[in-house]
Design a protein around this motif. Structure first.
Motif, PDB file in Angstrom:
ATOM      1  N   MET A  70      13.437  -8.443 -16.265  1.00 42.15           N
ATOM      2  CA  MET A  70      13.253  -8.184 -14.930  1.00 42.15           C
ATOM      3  C   MET A  70      13.390  -9.450 -13.913  1.00 42.15           C
ATOM      4  O   MET A  70      12.849 -10.424 -14.521  1.00 42.15           O
ATOM      5  N   ASP A  71      14.146  -9.212 -13.104  1.00 45.71           N
ATOM      6  CA  ASP A  71      14.340 -10.388 -12.108  1.00 45.71           C
ATOM      7  C   ASP A  71      13.166 -10.830 -11.320  1.00 45.71           C
ATOM      8  O   ASP A  71      12.438 -10.033 -10.754  1.00 45.71           O
ATOM      9  N   VAL A  72      12.806 -12.100 -11.582  1.00 46.12           N
ATOM     10  CA  VAL A  72      11.405 -12.599 -11.102  1.00 46.12           C
ATOM     11  C   VAL A  72      11.475 -12.624  -9.445  1.00 46.12           C
ATOM     12  O   VAL A  72      10.361 -12.438  -8.670  1.00 46.12           O
ATOM     13  N   THR A  73      12.736 -12.929  -8.904  1.00 43.41           N
ATOM     14  CA  THR A  73      12.830 -13.046  -7.588  1.00 43.41           C
ATOM     15  C   THR A  73      12.685 -11.663  -6.945  1.00 43.41           C
ATOM     16  O   THR A  73      11.603 -11.340  -5.842  1.00 43.41           O
ATOM     17  N   ALA A  74      13.185 -10.502  -7.395  1.00 44.71           N
ATOM     18  CA  ALA A  74      12.708  -9.232  -6.948  1.00 44.71           C
ATOM     19  C   ALA A  74      11.388  -8.764  -7.153  1.00 44.71           C
ATOM     20  O   ALA A  74      10.857  -8.175  -6.297  1.00 44.71           O
ATOM     21  N   LEU A  75      10.808  -8.984  -8.240  1.00 46.10           N
ATOM     22  CA  LEU A  75       9.298  -8.724  -8.559  1.00 46.10           C
ATOM     23  C   LEU A  75       8.491  -9.415  -7.537  1.00 46.10           C
ATOM     24  O   LEU A  75       7.697  -8.687  -6.870  1.00 46.10           O
ATOM     25  N   ALA A  76       8.633 -10.721  -7.143  1.00 49.37           N
ATOM     26  CA  ALA A  76       7.723 -11.303  -6.380  1.00 49.37           C
ATOM     27  C   ALA A  76       8.081 -10.787  -4.863  1.00 49.37           C
ATOM     28  O   ALA A  76       7.375 -10.660  -3.861  1.00 49.37           O
ATOM     29  N   PHE A  77       9.220 -10.594  -4.420  1.00 53.98           N
ATOM     30  CA  PHE A  77       9.674  -9.937  -3.015  1.00 53.98           C
ATOM     31  C   PHE A  77       9.148  -8.645  -2.931  1.00 53.98           C
ATOM     32  O   PHE A  77       8.394  -8.497  -2.055  1.00 53.98           O
ATOM     33  N   TYR A  78       9.152  -7.604  -3.896  1.00 53.89           N
ATOM     34  CA  TYR A  78       8.628  -6.443  -3.540  1.00 53.89           C
ATOM     35  C   TYR A  78       7.135  -6.368  -3.876  1.00 53.89           C
ATOM     36  O   TYR A  78       6.622  -5.611  -3.026  1.00 53.89           O
ATOM     37  N   ALA A  79       6.718  -7.338  -4.506  1.00 52.21           N
ATOM     38  CA  ALA A  79       5.248  -7.408  -4.514  1.00 52.21           C
ATOM     39  C   ALA A  79       4.431  -8.060  -3.072  1.00 52.21           C
ATOM     40  O   ALA A  79       3.424  -7.297  -2.614  1.00 52.21           O
ATOM     41  N   ALA A  80       5.422  -9.006  -2.703  1.00 47.68           N
ATOM     42  CA  ALA A  80       4.839  -9.393  -1.164  1.00 47.68           C
ATOM     43  C   ALA A  80       5.043  -8.232  -0.202  1.00 47.68           C
ATOM     44  O   ALA A  80       3.990  -8.072   0.574  1.00 47.68           O
ATOM     45  N   ILE A  81       6.213  -7.594  -0.206  1.00 46.36           N
ATOM     46  CA  ILE A  81       6.279  -6.418   0.772  1.00 46.36           C
ATOM     47  C   ILE A  81       5.331  -5.140   0.434  1.00 46.36           C
ATOM     48  O   ILE A  81       4.451  -4.988   1.276  1.00 46.36           O
ATOM     49  N   CYS A  82       5.014  -4.739  -0.654  1.00 50.72           N
ATOM     50  CA  CYS A  82       3.855  -3.949  -0.824  1.00 50.72           C
ATOM     51  C   CYS A  82       2.382  -4.328  -0.574  1.00 50.72           C
ATOM     52  O   CYS A  82       1.499  -3.610   0.060  1.00 50.72           O
ATOM     53  N   ALA A  83       2.094  -5.608  -0.666  1.00 47.45           N
ATOM     54  CA  ALA A  83       0.937  -6.093  -0.212  1.00 47.45           C
ATOM     55  C   ALA A  83       0.836  -6.009   1.156  1.00 47.45           C
ATOM     56  O   ALA A  83      -0.330  -5.739   1.762  1.00 47.45           O
ATOM     57  N   LEU A  84       1.807  -6.614   1.936  1.00 51.20           N
ATOM     58  CA  LEU A  84       1.666  -6.500   3.411  1.00 51.20           C
ATOM     59  C   LEU A  84       1.637  -5.037   4.036  1.00 51.20           C
ATOM     60  O   LEU A  84       0.874  -4.851   4.732  1.00 51.20           O
ATOM     61  N   LEU A  85       2.189  -4.263   3.182  1.00 46.15           N
ATOM     62  CA  LEU A  85       2.312  -2.733   3.605  1.00 46.15           C
ATOM     63  C   LEU A  85       0.814  -2.054   3.261  1.00 46.15           C
ATOM     64  O   LEU A  85       0.442  -1.430   4.305  1.00 46.15           O
ATOM     65  N   SER A  86       0.237  -2.546   2.354  1.00 47.32           N
ATOM     66  CA  SER A  86      -1.058  -1.931   1.820  1.00 47.32           C
ATOM     67  C   SER A  86      -2.317  -2.694   2.830  1.00 47.32           C
ATOM     68  O   SER A  86      -3.020  -1.850   3.146  1.00 47.32           O
ATOM     69  N   LEU A  87      -1.896  -3.940   3.469  1.00 50.55           N
ATOM     70  CA  LEU A  87      -2.825  -4.173   4.570  1.00 50.55           C
ATOM     71  C   LEU A  87      -2.905  -3.350   5.636  1.00 50.55           C
ATOM     72  O   LEU A  87      -3.876  -2.776   6.581  1.00 50.55           O
ATOM     73  N   ALA A  88      -1.905  -2.641   6.189  1.00 50.58           N
ATOM     74  CA  ALA A  88      -1.479  -1.802   7.329  1.00 50.58           C
ATOM     75  C   ALA A  88      -1.759  -0.007   6.937  1.00 50.58           C
ATOM     76  O   ALA A  88      -1.940   0.524   7.766  1.00 50.58           O
ATOM     77  N   SER A  89      -1.754   0.075   5.793  1.00 48.32           N
ATOM     78  CA  SER A  89      -1.654   1.560   5.477  1.00 48.32           C
ATOM     79  C   SER A  89      -2.719   2.308   6.039  1.00 48.32           C
ATOM     80  O   SER A  89      -2.833   3.408   6.400  1.00 48.32           O
ATOM     81  N   PRO A  90      -4.079   1.948   5.986  1.00 45.16           N
ATOM     82  CA  PRO A  90      -5.153   2.687   6.385  1.00 45.16           C
ATOM     83  C   PRO A  90      -5.174   3.032   7.847  1.00 45.16           C
ATOM     84  O   PRO A  90      -5.604   4.107   8.273  1.00 45.16           O
TER      85      PRO A  90
END
Length: 54
Positions: free
Chosen positions: A1-21
């Motif tokens: 797996m591409d480490v760049t893609a993994l880190a990018f999507y992890a950051a996006i998901c982390a930011l989205l989880s902050l707003a989800s509630p």
């Protein structure tokens, strides 16, 4: 797996989880998640090219 893609999507998901509630109903959270995922998928190749990673 591409480490760049993994880190990018992890950051996006982390930011989205902050707003989800605050987004309210499950359907709204699902729709926002889908839009953010599509935007992230479209943006990643551009960022990789700009950073010289791809």
């Amino acid at each position: 797996m591409d480490v760049t893609a993994l880190a990018f999507y992890a950051a996006i998901c982390a930011l989205l989880s902050l707003a989800s509630p605050r987004l309210g109903r499950p359907f709204v959270r699902l729709a926002v998640g889908a839009v953010v995922g599509l935007a992230a998928a479209a943006l990643l190749p551009i960022l990789k090219g700009a950073l010289g990673l791809g």
